[in-house]
Design an enzyme around this catalytic site. Structure first.
Site, PDB file in Angstrom:
ATOM      1  N   SER A 149      36.241   2.651  80.919  1.00 14.28           N
ATOM      2  CA  SER A 149      36.775   2.062  82.142  1.00 14.28           C
ATOM      3  C   SER A 149      37.763   3.016  82.814  1.00 14.28           C
ATOM      4  CB  SER A 149      37.416   0.710  81.817  1.00 14.28           C
ATOM      5  OG  SER A 149      37.688  -0.035  82.982  1.00 14.28           O
ATOM      6  N   ASP A 162      28.239  -6.287  83.093  1.00 12.96           N
ATOM      7  CA  ASP A 162      29.637  -5.883  83.273  1.00 12.96           C
ATOM      8  C   ASP A 162      30.193  -6.562  84.520  1.00 12.96           C
ATOM      9  OD1 ASP A 162      32.068  -4.496  83.825  1.00 12.96           O
ATOM     10  OD2 ASP A 162      31.326  -2.732  82.753  1.00 12.96           O
ATOM     11  N   HIS A 176      32.162  -6.035  79.901  1.00 15.20           N
ATOM     12  CA  HIS A 176      32.905  -4.809  80.201  1.00 15.20           C
ATOM     13  C   HIS A 176      33.539  -4.148  78.978  1.00 15.20           C
ATOM     14  CE1 HIS A 176      35.116  -1.963  82.651  1.00 15.20           C
ATOM     15  NE2 HIS A 176      36.260  -2.359  82.127  1.00 15.20           N
TER      16      HIS A 176
END
Length: 329
Positions: free
Chosen positions: A177, A264, A305
């Site tokens: 991320s 996600d 995610h």
């Protein structure tokens, strides 16, 4: 009825005040992007990694004057018996044992002790890798204030530190991320210095941070307002935050593995796909298909995610990718 009008008036005022506050105090967006003040989990003493991870030592590095960053070094599971009772110097010496070293650059919010990060480290350790888990400046028990340049410098410093102790072993940058932008920023800097990162793994990566911010649920409530999207990009420029993975991958020559879940809900899957295509075009060599890979995980797995560490084939995917690179060295 009068009470209802007051409530609606308050809600409207609160709604309109957000763009105004962002314009007047741009640092608010910076704090939202890093979310470093949310130091979850509060129950873990970062000086005692053994409470959550086997055979892991905690230490601190100083990438620049006045900044101290916390790092956990988790050994490959095969070394656990040998490591019993060993000190910090022995752990550092062990980095040169020939096994790959993975530098884990986590996302925003929390510390190196968050459960999904710990689970990933356990998998990588069991797969035979050294793992260095970094809390950037301002995160966890690290001092200083976060910035894009600062986080990039922290990763660069740790990469150099690991490289000088790895005795030629493969050193991989793994960014999740927010950390994907840190990883590619660092890789570009290293390449500009005349070298190249041995391998890059980007987990749930965005194209650029502004596009990830615009996809945020709260931001979407304002995107229909004229000028709001331009305001976001303007503020990002004012606070010097871009984390442009797309631009970085246009120039990088390092082997790349992208991991992204189709469900996600933070960084859309199509962003990972776009980065994959950019990297394929940038690395036009015949073997680019082996050096640039993307593994997607179906929505039915529910990994979203932050839980690709729960993918049943993750260890096999990483081992295959890194073993191919080791054979080429």
């Amino acid at each position: 009825m009068a009470q209802m009008k007051k409530v609606l008036s308050f809600l409207l005022t609160a709604y309109v005040s957000v763009p105004v506050l962002l314009y007047l105090f741009p640092w608010i967006l910076s704090y939202a992007i890093f979310s470093h003040l949310l130091r979850f989990p509060y129950s873990v003493d970062l000086r005692r990694p053994q409470d959550v991870l086997n055979h892991t030592c905690n230490f601190y590095l100083s990438p620049e004057e006045g900044v101290s960053v916390g790092v956990w070094h988790t050994l490959p599971a095969s070394q656990w018996e040998t490591a019993a009772g060993r000190d910090l110097d022995w752990y550092q010496e062990a980095l040169g044992d020939g096994r790959p070293v993975i530098i884990y650059l986590h996302g925003n919010v929390g510390t190196r002790a968050i459960s999904h990060r710990v689970e990933l480290v356990k998998i990588l350790s069991a797969a035979g890798y050294h793992v260095l888990s970094l809390d950037y400046r301002g995160f966890g028990d690290s001092s200083g204030e976060p910035s894009e340049a600062g986080l990039t410098n922290d990763a660069l410093y740790l990469h150099h530190w690991a490289k000088t102790r790895s005795r030629g072993s493969l050193v991989c940058l793994w960014g999740h991320s927010l950390g994907s932008g840190v990883a590619t920023n660092a890789a570009v800097k290293i390449q500009e210095q005349g070298s190249a990162v041995d391998a890059l793994v980007l987990e749930a990566p965005y194209t650029r941070i502004g596009e990830a911010v615009a996809n945020n649920r709260l931001a979407k409530l304002y995107m229909f307002l004229p000028g709001f999207e331009s305001l976001l990009w303007n503020i990002l420029e004012r606070i010097n935050i871009s984390f442009s993975n797309d631009k970085n991958l246009e120039t990088l020559s390092s082997p790349l593995l992208i991991l992204h879940a189709e469900d996600d809900n933070v960084v859309p899957f199509h962003m990972g796909q776009k980065l994959y295509q950019i990297s394929l075009r940038a690395q036009r060599e015949p073997e680019a298909g082996d050096r640039v890979q993307m593994v997607s995980y179906g929505a039915n797995l529910g990994l979203s995610h932050s839980h690709i560490s729960s993918a049943p084939d993750l260890a096999d995917v990483v081992q295959k990718f890194l073993k191919n690179l080791e054979r080429e060295r």
